[in-house]
Design a protein around this motif. Sequence first.
Motif, PDB file in Angstrom:
ATOM      1  N   ALA A   1      -2.357 -20.522  -1.967  1.00 57.98           N
ATOM      2  CA  ALA A   1      -3.291 -19.584  -2.599  1.00 57.98           C
ATOM      3  C   ALA A   1      -4.464 -19.312  -1.679  1.00 57.98           C
ATOM      4  N   ALA A   2      -4.892 -18.048  -1.656  1.00 58.71           N
ATOM      5  CA  ALA A   2      -6.069 -17.694  -0.882  1.00 58.71           C
ATOM      6  C   ALA A   2      -7.281 -17.648  -1.801  1.00 58.71           C
ATOM      7  N   GLY A   3      -8.465 -17.895  -1.247  1.00 63.27           N
ATOM      8  CA  GLY A   3      -9.677 -17.794  -2.043  1.00 63.27           C
ATOM      9  C   GLY A   3     -10.022 -19.073  -2.770  1.00 63.27           C
ATOM     10  N   ILE A   4     -11.059 -19.006  -3.588  1.00 65.07           N
ATOM     11  CA  ILE A   4     -11.569 -20.161  -4.325  1.00 65.07           C
ATOM     12  C   ILE A   4     -11.087 -20.095  -5.756  1.00 65.07           C
ATOM     13  N   LEU A   5     -10.626 -21.217  -6.298  1.00 63.91           N
ATOM     14  CA  LEU A   5     -10.157 -21.256  -7.676  1.00 63.91           C
ATOM     15  C   LEU A   5     -11.300 -20.990  -8.634  1.00 63.91           C
ATOM     16  N   GLU A   6     -11.036 -20.182  -9.645  1.00 64.44           N
ATOM     17  CA  GLU A   6     -12.048 -19.906 -10.648  1.00 64.44           C
ATOM     18  C   GLU A   6     -12.242 -21.145 -11.524  1.00 64.44           C
ATOM     19  N   PRO A   7     -13.458 -21.377 -11.993  1.00 62.15           N
ATOM     20  CA  PRO A   7     -13.725 -22.597 -12.767  1.00 62.15           C
ATOM     21  C   PRO A   7     -12.996 -22.622 -14.105  1.00 62.15           C
ATOM     22  N   THR A   8     -12.722 -21.461 -14.694  1.00 65.19           N
ATOM     23  CA  THR A   8     -12.017 -21.410 -15.971  1.00 65.19           C
ATOM     24  C   THR A   8     -10.814 -20.497 -15.852  1.00 65.19           C
ATOM     25  N   GLU A   9      -9.793 -20.817 -16.633  1.00 58.16           N
ATOM     26  CA  GLU A   9      -8.581 -20.014 -16.630  1.00 58.16           C
ATOM     27  C   GLU A   9      -8.600 -19.061 -17.822  1.00 58.16           C
ATOM     28  N   PRO A  10      -7.933 -17.922 -17.708  1.00 56.22           N
ATOM     29  CA  PRO A  10      -7.871 -16.998 -18.839  1.00 56.22           C
ATOM     30  C   PRO A  10      -7.033 -17.584 -19.975  1.00 56.22           C
ATOM     31  N   PHE A  11      -7.178 -16.982 -21.144  1.00 56.52           N
ATOM     32  CA  PHE A  11      -6.487 -17.474 -22.332  1.00 56.52           C
ATOM     33  C   PHE A  11      -4.986 -17.567 -22.092  1.00 56.52           C
ATOM     34  N   GLU A  12      -4.404 -16.565 -21.429  1.00 57.39           N
ATOM     35  CA  GLU A  12      -2.952 -16.545 -21.217  1.00 57.39           C
ATOM     36  C   GLU A  12      -2.481 -17.743 -20.402  1.00 57.39           C
ATOM     37  N   ARG A  13      -3.222 -18.087 -19.340  1.00 56.42           N
ATOM     38  CA  ARG A  13      -2.833 -19.231 -18.517  1.00 56.42           C
ATOM     39  C   ARG A  13      -3.053 -20.537 -19.283  1.00 56.42           C
ATOM     40  N   ARG A  14      -4.127 -20.614 -20.075  1.00 58.05           N
ATOM     41  CA  ARG A  14      -4.369 -21.835 -20.845  1.00 58.05           C
ATOM     42  C   ARG A  14      -3.254 -22.070 -21.865  1.00 58.05           C
ATOM     43  N   VAL A  15      -2.720 -20.982 -22.438  1.00 59.61           N
ATOM     44  CA  VAL A  15      -1.593 -21.135 -23.358  1.00 59.61           C
ATOM     45  C   VAL A  15      -0.368 -21.637 -22.602  1.00 59.61           C
ATOM     46  N   SER A  16      -0.101 -21.072 -21.426  1.00 64.28           N
ATOM     47  CA  SER A  16       1.051 -21.521 -20.632  1.00 64.28           C
ATOM     48  C   SER A  16       0.971 -23.007 -20.333  1.00 64.28           C
ATOM     49  N   LEU A  17      -0.193 -23.453 -19.910  1.00 66.82           N
ATOM     50  CA  LEU A  17      -0.348 -24.873 -19.587  1.00 66.82           C
ATOM     51  C   LEU A  17      -0.305 -25.734 -20.836  1.00 66.82           C
ATOM     52  N   ARG A  18      -0.805 -25.199 -21.966  1.00 66.73           N
ATOM     53  CA  ARG A  18      -0.748 -25.970 -23.205  1.00 66.73           C
ATOM     54  C   ARG A  18       0.692 -26.139 -23.665  1.00 66.73           C
TER      55      ARG A  18
END
Length: 363
Positions: free
Chosen positions: A162-179
Amino acid sequence: MRDRTTTGALWFKVVDGEEFEALQPLESGLRDYGSRVLDVLRVLAVAEERSELDVLQDISNVSMDVHSVRTFPADSAPGLIGLDDGVQAFESLRSLIVAAAYSVSAEQPRAVQPARKPAEVLRFLREVRIGPSTEGSFILSAHTPIPPRLTSGQQPLFDAEAAGILEPTEPFERRVSLRIYDAVLAANSAAKDALVSPNGLDSFTDSVRLGVSANLCEALVGLGGESGHPFDLSLSVAPARPLAHRALPPIRFRRDHIPVLAAAAQELRERIAEEGVLVVGNVVRLHRESTGSGEISIAGTIEGEDRLRRIWMNLVEVDYEKAMRAHQEMRSVSVRGDLVRRGTRLYMRNPSAFQVNQDSEED
């Protein structure tokens, strides 16, 4: 390293001492655009030692988190499943996603989730797509669009980092995927513990904070079909929003895990009430010894569901009198309370706001 023109970009990559190059067309209106894209797929397939179809699927899913469920139904050829089991598998995959989305949306994790889901969860479900089947056992997949991570530069074609700096929070869609992944992993671990530990199903209640719920366990049971066949679940994150330093191996459920999950779901529903449920229906049974409070049962629906249920409850005298009148006049009633399962029966605790509905004459 790359060379770029207005119509194409030439990419170079060295893999194990061998140099590969691919010409990426930048204009879809080019006469040989299709042929050039096919050439890129072939180069990538050779460089990565994968099939062209696999590479194409990854490109198509560049902005999608993909949850794949691979089932292993007995007595079925690869790629086939019984009709009833197949329908149940798709419904259960939806229930699994709903359970995870609710646990992300809710302020507090709940072991028994309400039938009525927040608007945020319903909006999210409308964005999820069912993907095409792939080779192997019967496989179904859910594709969730994920907002890309904004970076200062373009991701190299061959670069997996991945390029760039990771954002401190993930969007709702990604949080659901990880949940989904984390809750399923926790349920899998709890099922294994329950098979060997004298503490029985305590591991499931301890995992509620991770997203485990009766709803999620019931969805996992459904993925096993009527015969309880084994299955595994995997997550492939969107390349447009990669995860740093996180391995996501497939989660495998054996046949002996299925009855444990079913027992856990029932245990959670018996231990923990579903709070604030609205029931609408008709009084079908009344019983009390003389005067005062009494027991009734209602045949009706729970808010957010269409299935007809029978719910038992004890009412104070004034509400019992209302129930008697509704029964005599064949009017529907509504009541709100906390639902809990005892064996095969549903009971409502703390019934309140009991009222006789003003049904129309046509009803």
